[in-house]
Design a protein around this motif. Structure first.
Motif, mmCIF file in Angstrom:
data_model
loop_
_atom_site.group_PDB
_atom_site.id
_atom_site.type_symbol
_atom_site.label_atom_id
_atom_site.label_comp_id
_atom_site.label_asym_id
_atom_site.label_seq_id
_atom_site.Cartn_x
_atom_site.Cartn_y
_atom_site.Cartn_z
ATOM 1 N N GLU A 300 -13.984 -72.302 -34.855
ATOM 2 C CA GLU A 300 -15.455 -72.429 -33.997
ATOM 3 C C GLU A 300 -14.606 -71.791 -32.568
ATOM 4 N N VAL A 301 -14.042 -72.553 -32.270
ATOM 5 C CA VAL A 301 -13.417 -71.916 -30.727
ATOM 6 C C VAL A 301 -12.607 -70.573 -30.657
ATOM 7 N N HIS A 302 -11.918 -71.204 -31.913
ATOM 8 C CA HIS A 302 -10.670 -69.763 -32.317
ATOM 9 C C HIS A 302 -11.781 -68.692 -32.412
ATOM 10 N N ALA A 303 -12.137 -69.024 -33.088
ATOM 11 C CA ALA A 303 -13.014 -67.178 -33.728
ATOM 12 C C ALA A 303 -13.944 -66.575 -32.081
ATOM 13 N N GLN A 304 -13.128 -67.230 -31.116
ATOM 14 C CA GLN A 304 -14.258 -66.774 -29.896
ATOM 15 C C GLN A 304 -12.918 -65.837 -29.170
ATOM 16 N N ASN A 305 -12.376 -65.916 -29.793
ATOM 17 C CA ASN A 305 -11.082 -65.124 -29.552
ATOM 18 C C ASN A 305 -11.456 -63.737 -29.548
ATOM 19 N N LEU A 306 -10.945 -62.900 -29.115
ATOM 20 C CA LEU A 306 -10.718 -61.321 -29.573
ATOM 21 C C LEU A 306 -10.862 -60.899 -30.468
ATOM 22 N N TRP A 307 -9.132 -60.953 -31.056
ATOM 23 C CA TRP A 307 -8.214 -60.693 -32.450
ATOM 24 C C TRP A 307 -8.114 -61.619 -32.905
ATOM 25 N N SER A 308 -8.767 -62.889 -33.153
ATOM 26 C CA SER A 308 -8.813 -63.694 -34.247
ATOM 27 C C SER A 308 -9.100 -63.474 -35.349
ATOM 28 N N PHE A 309 -9.837 -62.045 -35.545
ATOM 29 C CA PHE A 309 -10.077 -61.929 -37.049
ATOM 30 C C PHE A 309 -8.713 -60.911 -37.794
ATOM 31 N N LEU A 310 -8.314 -60.181 -36.632
ATOM 32 C CA LEU A 310 -7.210 -59.905 -36.618
ATOM 33 C C LEU A 310 -5.634 -60.514 -37.632
ATOM 34 N N ASP A 311 -5.753 -61.750 -36.109
ATOM 35 C CA ASP A 311 -4.267 -62.233 -36.714
ATOM 36 C C ASP A 311 -4.111 -62.827 -38.177
ATOM 37 N N LEU A 312 -6.247 -63.566 -38.894
ATOM 38 C CA LEU A 312 -6.430 -63.778 -39.747
ATOM 39 C C LEU A 312 -6.050 -62.759 -41.060
ATOM 40 N N ALA A 345 -0.402 -53.402 -43.324
ATOM 41 C CA ALA A 345 -0.550 -54.468 -42.127
ATOM 42 C C ALA A 345 -0.146 -53.372 -40.652
ATOM 43 N N ALA A 346 -0.034 -52.020 -40.789
ATOM 44 C CA ALA A 346 -0.074 -51.614 -39.976
ATOM 45 C C ALA A 346 -1.163 -51.319 -38.887
ATOM 46 N N PRO A 347 -2.594 -50.825 -39.586
ATOM 47 C CA PRO A 347 -3.615 -50.340 -38.242
ATOM 48 C C PRO A 347 -4.175 -52.161 -37.847
ATOM 49 N N ILE A 348 -3.518 -53.115 -38.653
ATOM 50 C CA ILE A 348 -3.627 -54.087 -38.144
ATOM 51 C C ILE A 348 -2.937 -54.501 -36.726
ATOM 52 N N LEU A 349 -1.921 -54.198 -36.507
ATOM 53 C CA LEU A 349 -0.644 -54.911 -35.797
ATOM 54 C C LEU A 349 -0.754 -53.921 -34.837
ATOM 55 N N LEU A 350 -1.045 -52.239 -34.757
ATOM 56 C CA LEU A 350 -1.416 -52.284 -33.782
ATOM 57 C C LEU A 350 -2.872 -51.310 -33.040
ATOM 58 N N THR A 351 -3.499 -51.902 -33.664
ATOM 59 C CA THR A 351 -5.426 -52.797 -33.107
ATOM 60 C C THR A 351 -5.215 -53.492 -32.300
ATOM 61 N N ARG A 352 -4.417 -55.013 -33.004
ATOM 62 C CA ARG A 352 -3.929 -56.563 -32.298
ATOM 63 C C ARG A 352 -3.029 -56.145 -30.706
ATOM 64 N N ILE A 353 -2.433 -54.921 -30.848
ATOM 65 C CA ILE A 353 -1.742 -54.692 -29.855
ATOM 66 C C ILE A 353 -2.600 -54.190 -28.486
ATOM 67 N N ALA A 354 -3.140 -53.391 -28.950
ATOM 68 C CA ALA A 354 -4.405 -52.997 -28.351
ATOM 69 C C ALA A 354 -5.158 -53.666 -27.412
ATOM 70 N N PHE A 355 -5.805 -54.902 -28.751
ATOM 71 C CA PHE A 355 -6.519 -56.108 -27.755
ATOM 72 C C PHE A 355 -6.035 -56.850 -26.970
#
Length: 661
Positions: A300-312, A345-355
């Protein structure tokens, strides 16, 4: 030895609070607040109505005055605990859903006022320590509870923490309940900024630690860098430094991923290349770090992180890649499935670095909230629309009978004899379940209407009817609802931009203070620590394990710890030795404007200003007197200038924008 200094205000309040911490009646206070709030709020009110002057004057302020106790730092925690319970009760008690929402909002408003009172009465450095104890100290909701209630209420067995089990902090409850008004208040932001910079240090509380080392639990204290050791391993859990370290880890992961993808064509698919091996090992350590972050405070707390869904998402992709790649290398070297899976995984990683680079950007904050709504609504739509797939699939294999003539219906209409069941089944089997799903997907996105024509082959009436109905519901109604929900979510976030940014900053700060020792080992050393240090913990005693663990951490991180020590001593808390005029470089014509407010006026100038305008008399007679005819909210704002403050303190605050931290 690390030396951390806890400041006292000279009256013994800090020592008395620590001595009475175990005797705070948290259990009694929680139920006292619940009874008062339930008695005060019996009708559904919106947040704007609760913040209106007449309700604020009759409900919120009296409750805040009744509950405030300068010697009890658990009041804010108890109020937020009731807020969490009221928010969860709205789903169980449908009859009182809106009333419970109003009660939860009242708890947040009262907690904000109580915290503001603490801040107003203690606006110096010892006051910062007091506010930190209010927000990040751990409290047990069953403190002072009867033994029978304590035994029956304990439902979860937690990891041993030397008497700190079952404790939660007020800041964690504020994040769980999304108390953005309280988190956005000046008092809370003062503590959040101090914790983020590392000025306030403490040993955080966690639910589960992979590599626990709690032999020495540090109390909440003010950090003095010049009195601490050079290689202070506890600086690795300072949120500002921790965010930089995690960004560096992810940057290394991204570089290894890019090298793996670039060089994949130059290697045999049945052989594990150098870059791919380095990427797999480093990513495994990074995944271990993310798993430790999730179980430390809960999802519940970790999901408040902006990039939690990208990491998962990336962890799932990496897991599938690992399974297929290991299978290829050990059993079928000719297969080639692992690396193609890794490509997505390329779009996930590049979006995550922008976050990571722009965590305070309102667009990314809105995207995080809209993705949550989008995934929820999409899941509901797929669940409901799966019936159309089943209906068309079964219709493909089924022939209905004409109830009047008793003649089977064919695709040419009723009354036309249908072919033999075996012949019809063979002809209809030309369209598989995958093909039907593809037709529905194209209809959903409005790309192609072939499915509407082809479903007539299943049944000339029922097939197109199902397809057209799906087109109306999926392509028209669903997309309209989706756009409306996402637009509403985005407008709410934009209208509360400041509070949203402050809330996300508080989440980053709270998650940045780590309790698990596994975070002190950078990937892939954390994998080695998991297989070496964790078994060692069960062999040696707690003191010996602590010394070994700290020594290994300092050896691995000594260059980074040395840089941190030099930076903090020279830049963060170092006072400038030069006085006088500050030089402003650049072509800006406003350099002098910035410089005139950059330094506090000398004492003779302050005395002259006081002779020209007596601030105390002005506030007492002019401002406060004029405020009698203003609204209640405006009068409360005017009360922030407390006439009881000494003139020297007020003059210091009103000159050159200087604020006592």
């Amino acid at each position: 030895m690390d030396i951390e200094h806890e400041v006292d205000d000279g009256t013994g309040h800090a020592q008395r609070r620590r001595a009475e911490a175990s005797a705070i009646p948290v259990y009694v206070t929680i139920h006292r607040i619940r009874r008062l709030v339930i008695a005060a709020i019996r009708d559904p009110y919106t947040l704007d109505q609760l913040r209106a002057p007449h309700i604020d004057l009759r409900v919120v302020r009296p409750l805040a005055d009744r509950l405030y106790n300068a010697d009890d730092p658990s009041i804010v925690y108890c109020l937020l605990a009731n807020r969490v319970q009221f928010l969860r009760s709205q789903s169980d008690e449908a009859l009182y859903q809106t009333v419970n929402v109003a009660r939860a909002a009242v708890c947040e408003l009262i907690a904000t006022r109580v915290l503001h009172r603490f801040h107003e009465e203690h606006d110096d450095r010892p006051g910062l320590l007091l506010l930190a104890n209010v927000l990040v100290s751990g409290f047990d909701p069953f403190d002072a509870a009867p033994p029978t209630v304590r035994r029956e209420g304990r439902a979860v067995i937690q990891q041993e923490r030397g008497g700190h089990e079952f404790r939660l902090t007020a800041l964690k409850l504020a994040i769980l309940s999304e108390s953005k008004i309280l988190i956005g208040s000046l008092a809370c932001q003062r503590v959040v900024n101090a914790v983020y910079r590392g000025l306030v240090v403490y040993t955080p509380l966690s639910f589960v630690d992979i590599l626990p080392d709690h032999y020495k639990d540090r109390p909440i204290s003010l950090y003095e860098p010049r009195r601490a050791s050079i290689l202070n391993h506890r600086r690795l859990i300072v949120p500002r430094l921790r965010n930089m370290i995690e960004l560096a880890h992810f940057t290394v992961l991204l570089c290894l991923y890019v090298l793996t993808m670039i060089c994949r064509g130059d290697q045999d698919p049945g052989v594990l290349g150098v870059y791919e091996a380095a990427f797999a090992i480093f990513t495994a350590g990074w995944v271990l770090e993310q798993f430790a972050a999730i179980i430390e405070h809960g999802w519940e707390v970790h999901a408040q992180n902006l990039w939690s869904f990208l990491d998962l998402t990336f962890i799932l992709i990496f897991g599938v890649y690992g399974v297929f790649r290991v299978t290829e290398l050990w059993f079928n070297p000719e297969d080639y499935y692992g690396l193609p899976i890794l490509c997505i995984a390329a779009p996930i990683l590049l979006t995550r670095i922008a976050f990571n680079f722009m965590p305070d950007n309102i667009v990314f904050i809105a995207l995080h909230a809209m993705m949550r709504d989008f995934m929820r609504l999409t899941f509901i739509a797929i669940w409901c629309f799966a019936g159309f797939l089943l209906g068309l699939g079964w219709l493909m294999r089924t022939t209905a009978a004409d109830p009047e003539d008793g003649v089977p219906w064919s695709n040419d209409g009723p009354g036309t004899p249908a072919p033999a069941p075996q012949t019809q089944l063979a002809s209809n089997n030309s369209a598989s379940w995958v093909t039907i799903g593809k037709w529905l997907l194209w209809i959903w996105f409005g790309l192609d209407g072939t499915g509407i024509e082809r479903t007539a082959e299943f049944h000339f009436i029922l097939g197109p009817t199902l397809a057209v109905t799906f087109a109306f519901l999926g392509n028209t109604l669903f997309l309209t609802i989706l756009v409306a929900i996402l637009t509403n979510t985005f407008s709410k976030i934009i209208s509360n931009e400041a509070s949203e940014i402050q809330f996300r900053r508080a989440v980053l700060t709270f998650q940045g203070v780590k309790s698990d020792s596994i975070f002190a080992y950078p990937p892939p050393f954390n994998i080695v620590a998991l297989f070496v240090m964790l078994p060692l913990k069960f062999i040696v005693g707690p003191a010996m394990f602590h010394h070994i663990n700290v020594a290994v951490i300092k050896i691995i991180n000594w260059p980074l710890l040395l840089l941190i020590a030099l930076y903090e001593r020279r830049r963060v808390w170092a006072r400038s030795a030069r006085s006088g005029r500050r030089w402003h470089f650049g072509l800006s014509p406003y350099g002098d404007i910035q410089a005139v407010f950059g330094a506090e006026p000398p004492g003779d100038v302050v005395d002259l200003l006081e002779k020209l305008d007596a601030v105390d008399d002005f506030v007492d007679h002019e401002v406060t007197g004029a405020g009698a005819g203003l609204s209640t909210d405006r009068q409360f704002d005017l009360q922030l200038l407390d006439p009881g403050k000494s003139s020297s303190t007020r003059r210091r605050k009103l000159s050159a924008g200087t604020v006592v931290v």
